[in-house]
Design an enzyme around this catalytic site. Structure first.
Site, short mmCIF file in Angstrom:
data_model
loop_
_atom_site.label_atom_id
_atom_site.label_comp_id
_atom_site.label_asym_id
_atom_site.label_seq_id
_atom_site.Cartn_x
_atom_site.Cartn_y
_atom_site.Cartn_z
CB CYS A 12 13.74 15.11 -8.03
SG CYS A 12 14.36 15.94 -9.57
CB CYS A 35 18.55 15.46 -8.49
SG CYS A 35 17.37 16.10 -7.48
CG ASP A 62 -2.59 3.26 2.78
OD1 ASP A 62 -1.82 3.12 3.70
OD2 ASP A 62 -3.34 2.27 2.34
CB ALA A 68 -7.58 -6.78 7.23
CG HIS A 128 3.60 -1.28 -4.79
ND1 HIS A 128 2.46 -2.17 -4.56
CD2 HIS A 128 4.74 -2.17 -5.11
CE1 HIS A 128 2.89 -3.33 -5.29
NE2 HIS A 128 4.06 -3.44 -5.62
CG ASN A 164 -1.91 -1.18 1.09
OD1 ASN A 164 -2.37 -1.57 0.07
ND2 ASN A 164 -2.24 -1.60 2.37
#
Length: 253
Positions: free
Chosen positions: A125, A128, A102, A230, A117, A100
């Site tokens: 950037c 750079c 988040d 969950a 992820h 996730n």
């Protein structure tokens, strides 16, 4: 099956956890492939690939800014809190790997977190590779500019067609290969290479626990597969031993 899983987890000193979109669904954050998920309403090719960003960076940034506002307004749920508590109990033997973006695990108190992820609250950037946190949603106007070199920045997330961060993936693979107990929670176990983490643990001798409402490709390998969401699954798994409960009471986390 559940009792053995509870005992194994309670006695383990090395625990690795993988979480997917399902753990954040109770916080109001849509999953991706389920009915009502993001990819039912939006096309991956339009918003979550390097090619989409190259074609129309303003459109992609507007979409991520919208998601950023939604995610920042969400709150960690009971499942996030239970994993933070489990980390506090296990200490350095605990590693949480998440697919996730988040940041809800960290907001719930988890510290030993590997983000495979990226994180929607950061920008990277294009030139750079500097990474910086985004300002609060109400003060954010995309696209951000790099404070180091003034180049345009992109969302610090992994898009389809991109490789996962090498160091993060290596640390995740090591944690699952060394785990005594591995938990895989709220993920379809269909997106590689994260989907293989549970297999690494199982093949390395770990006791494998899956929590997911629907069967997945990992289910046949799991020692304990809880067909629950969950929150419900973690509450059941982390309930104290029956002998610790007052007589007549149901186990509670």
């Amino acid at each position: 099956m559940l009792k053995e899983a509870q005992t194994r987890l309670r006695e383990a000193t090395r625990v690795a956890v993988l979480t997917g979109a399902g753990i954040s669904a109770p916080s109001g954050i849509p999953t991706f492939r389920d009915p009502g998920g993001l990819w039912k309403e939006f096309r991956i090719e339009d918003y979550a690939t390097p090619e989409a960003y190259a074609r129309d960076p303003e459109r992609v940034w507007a979409w991520y800014a919208w998601r950023y506002r939604k995610i920042q307004a969400a709150r960690p749920n009971r499942a996030h809190e239970l994993l933070a508590r489990l980390e506090a109990e296990k200490g350095e033997g605990f590693v949480l790997v998440t697919q996730n973006i988040d940041g809800l695990h960290q907001r719930a108190g988890s510290r030993r977190v590997i983000e495979l992820h990226g994180n929607i609250a950061r920008a990277r950037c294009e030139w750079c590779d500097a990474r910086v946190p985004l300002p609060p949603p109400e003060a954010f106007t995309p696209p951000p500019t790099c404070p180091r070199c003034t180049s345009r920045m992109r969302p610090d997330v992994v898009w389809f067609g991109e490789f996962l961060p090498e160091k993060a993936l290596a640390a995740a693979e090591r944690a699952f290969a060394e785990a005594e107990v591995a938990l895989v929670i709220g993920t379809s176990a269909a997106v590689e290479p994260a989907a293989s983490l549970g297999r690494y643990a199982r093949w390395s001798g770990a006791y494998l626990i899956e929590i997911n409402p629907e069967p997945t490709p990992l289910t046949p390998l799991a020692h304990c597969a809880l067909r629950m969401g969950a929150v419900e699954g973690l509450e059941a798994l982390l309930a104290p031993p029956a002998e610790d409960q007052p007589e007549g009471d149901l186990p509670k986390p």
